[in-house]
Design an enzyme around this catalytic site. Structure first.
Site, PDB file in Angstrom:
ATOM      1  N   LYS A  45       0.821  -1.215   0.000  1.00 39.32           N
ATOM      2  CA  LYS A  45       0.000   0.000   0.000  1.00 39.32           C
ATOM      3  C   LYS A  45       0.855   1.265   0.000  1.00 39.32           C
ATOM      4  O   LYS A  45       2.027   1.252   0.342  1.00 39.32           O
ATOM      5  CB  LYS A  45      -1.005  -0.049   1.160  1.00 39.32           C
ATOM      6  CG  LYS A  45      -2.133  -1.041   0.818  1.00 39.32           C
ATOM      7  CD  LYS A  45      -3.298  -0.986   1.744  1.00 39.32           C
ATOM      8  CE  LYS A  45      -4.388  -1.932   1.197  1.00 39.32           C
ATOM      9  NZ  LYS A  45      -5.429  -2.200   2.171  1.00 39.32           N
ATOM     10  N   ARG A  69      -3.640 -10.255   4.393  1.00 41.25           N
ATOM     11  CA  ARG A  69      -4.006 -10.236   2.963  1.00 41.25           C
ATOM     12  C   ARG A  69      -2.800  -9.697   2.213  1.00 41.25           C
ATOM     13  O   ARG A  69      -2.454  -8.528   2.368  1.00 41.25           O
ATOM     14  CB  ARG A  69      -5.233  -9.331   2.790  1.00 41.25           C
ATOM     15  CG  ARG A  69      -5.724  -9.189   1.360  1.00 41.25           C
ATOM     16  CD  ARG A  69      -6.911  -8.218   1.323  1.00 41.25           C
ATOM     17  NE  ARG A  69      -7.458  -8.089  -0.009  1.00 41.25           N
ATOM     18  CZ  ARG A  69      -6.980  -7.252  -0.934  1.00 41.25           C
ATOM     19  NH1 ARG A  69      -5.950  -6.472  -0.667  1.00 41.25           N
ATOM     20  NH2 ARG A  69      -7.548  -7.197  -2.128  1.00 41.25           N
TER      21      ARG A  69
HETATM   22  N1  HH2 Z   1      -7.492  -3.717   0.634  1.00 42.14           N
HETATM   23  C1  HH2 Z   1      -7.821  -3.644  -0.672  1.00 42.14           C
HETATM   24  C2  HH2 Z   1      -8.887  -4.386  -1.177  1.00 42.14           C
HETATM   25  N2  HH2 Z   1      -9.607  -5.211  -0.370  1.00 42.14           N
HETATM   26  N3  HH2 Z   1     -10.025  -6.103   1.770  1.00 42.14           N
HETATM   27  C3  HH2 Z   1      -9.739  -6.154   3.079  1.00 42.14           C
HETATM   28  N4  HH2 Z   1     -10.472  -6.918   3.895  1.00 42.14           N
HETATM   29  N5  HH2 Z   1      -8.706  -5.435   3.623  1.00 42.14           N
HETATM   30  C4  HH2 Z   1      -7.934  -4.626   2.861  1.00 42.14           C
HETATM   31  O1  HH2 Z   1      -7.023  -3.974   3.421  1.00 42.14           O
HETATM   32  C5  HH2 Z   1      -8.220  -4.530   1.464  1.00 42.14           C
HETATM   33  C6  HH2 Z   1      -9.296  -5.296   0.942  1.00 42.14           C
HETATM   34  C7  HH2 Z   1      -7.057  -2.721  -1.567  1.00 42.14           C
HETATM   35  O2  HH2 Z   1      -5.980  -3.334  -2.140  1.00 42.14           O
HETATM   36  P1  HH2 Z   1      -5.933  -4.082  -3.572  1.00 42.14           P
HETATM   37  O3  HH2 Z   1      -7.026  -5.060  -3.732  1.00 42.14           O
HETATM   38  O4  HH2 Z   1      -4.586  -4.678  -3.708  1.00 42.14           O
HETATM   39  O5  HH2 Z   1      -6.083  -2.933  -4.626  1.00 42.14           O
HETATM   40  P2  HH2 Z   1      -7.341  -2.307  -5.376  1.00 42.14           P
HETATM   41  O6  HH2 Z   1      -8.314  -1.841  -4.373  1.00 42.14           O
HETATM   42  O7  HH2 Z   1      -6.749  -1.164  -6.175  1.00 42.14           O
HETATM   43  O8  HH2 Z   1      -7.930  -3.368  -6.258  1.00 42.14           O
END
Ligand code: HH2
Length: 260
Positions: free
Chosen positions: A205, A240
């Site tokens: 992040k 995660r």
């Molecule tokens: N962070 C993201 C998405 N889903 N779910 C949970 N429970 N906790 C988190 O911290 C979380 C999540 C954001 O990260 P990412 O999926 O890698 O990116 P994007 O939102 O750009 O798809």
């Protein structure tokens, strides 16, 4: 105890780290298999980017992205969580075999609670202030920990009352928080004290780049491992992450050294 690992699989064109890489279902399925091979306990499949400022995706498009991949990974014997805020997407993904509902809006839609209960699914309840488009506009809190606790407690109680067995609380690293706020949450996780295990998503992040110097998301492994170590020390039970093998290695060494 070594935390369980949820491997990240974003089927989106615009996720901050793996956006555009797994839009093709075959590539997505191959990535899911690889995450499992590297030691993911389950794969977290998402079809909508929730990075700050991301545009919402039409529900039909989100369904088209996620359902075939959830079905294929489930058929291959891989446990899948569905990362969605939408009732219809959650419903179809659970019918396709997903076993955990990961709702970054913190089960604001009460139908999501019923859905988790009906399917005997686990639930990840995450804190986010506002919506992804606007959440980084105001990251000041008089009492961050108190705000996260007060937000998470009612949906956790609703899920418990509905009979959902496995519930995790997630402070929502990066969702409407400053860099200092993210660090405070990582440091003070145990104080959330919500009576359910903790789930933390800090992998790659932006706050890592804000602390350690600007670098693209796929070059944030060192900072991601540091964040995983902080979450481990704070007793998180699920992490995660994008980099399963490296995180697993980190956790084994921490565990062997009894750092927690
Ligand atoms: N962070 C993201 C998405 N889903 N779910 C949970 N429970 N906790 C988190 O911290 C979380 C999540 C954001 O990260 P990412 O999926 O890698 O990116 P994007 O939102 O750009 O798809």
């Amino acid at each position: 105890m070594i935390p369980r690992l949820a491997g990240i699989l974003n089927l989106t064109p615009d996720s901050f780290s793996d956006g555009g890489r797994y839009l093709d279902p075959q590539r997505a399925i191959a990535r899911g298999l690889k995450l499992r091979e590297e030691g993911a306990d389950w794969v977290d499949v998402g079809g909508e980017s929730t990075r700050p400022g991301a545009e919402p995706v039409p529900v039909e498009e989100e369904l088209r992205r996620v359902v075939p991949v959830v079905a294929a990974l489930t058929d291959a014997g891989i446990p899948v969580s569905i990362d969605t805020r939408r009732h219809q997407v959650a419903s179809e993904a659970l019918r396709a075999g997903a076993v955990v509902l990961n709702d970054i809006s913190g089960f604001r839609d009460p139908r999501m609670v019923e859905l988790a209960a009906e399917h005997g699914a686990g639930a990840v309840v995450m804190h986010m202030r506002g919506e992804p488009q606007t959440m980084q506009r105001d990251t000041d809190y008089a009492d961050l920990l108190g705000a996260v606790r007060d937000f998470l407690r009612p949906p956790i109680q609703a899920l418990q009352a509905a009979g959902v067995q496995e519930i995790w609380a997630d402070p929502g690293i990066g969702f409407g928080k400053s860099t200092q706020g993210n660090l405070e949450l990582l440091r003070r996780l145990p104080e959330l004290d919500l009576g359910v295990p903790l789930y933390v998503g800090a992998s790659r992040k932006r706050f890592i780049a804000e602390i350690a110097g600007d670098c693209p998301a796929d070059q944030r492994l060192g900072g991601s491992l540091a964040a995983a170590a902080l979450a481990y020390k704070a007793g998180a039970q699920v992490l995660r992450v994008h980099d399963i093998a490296q995180t697993r290695q980190l956790l084994r060494v921490l565990e062997a050294g009894a750092w927690a």
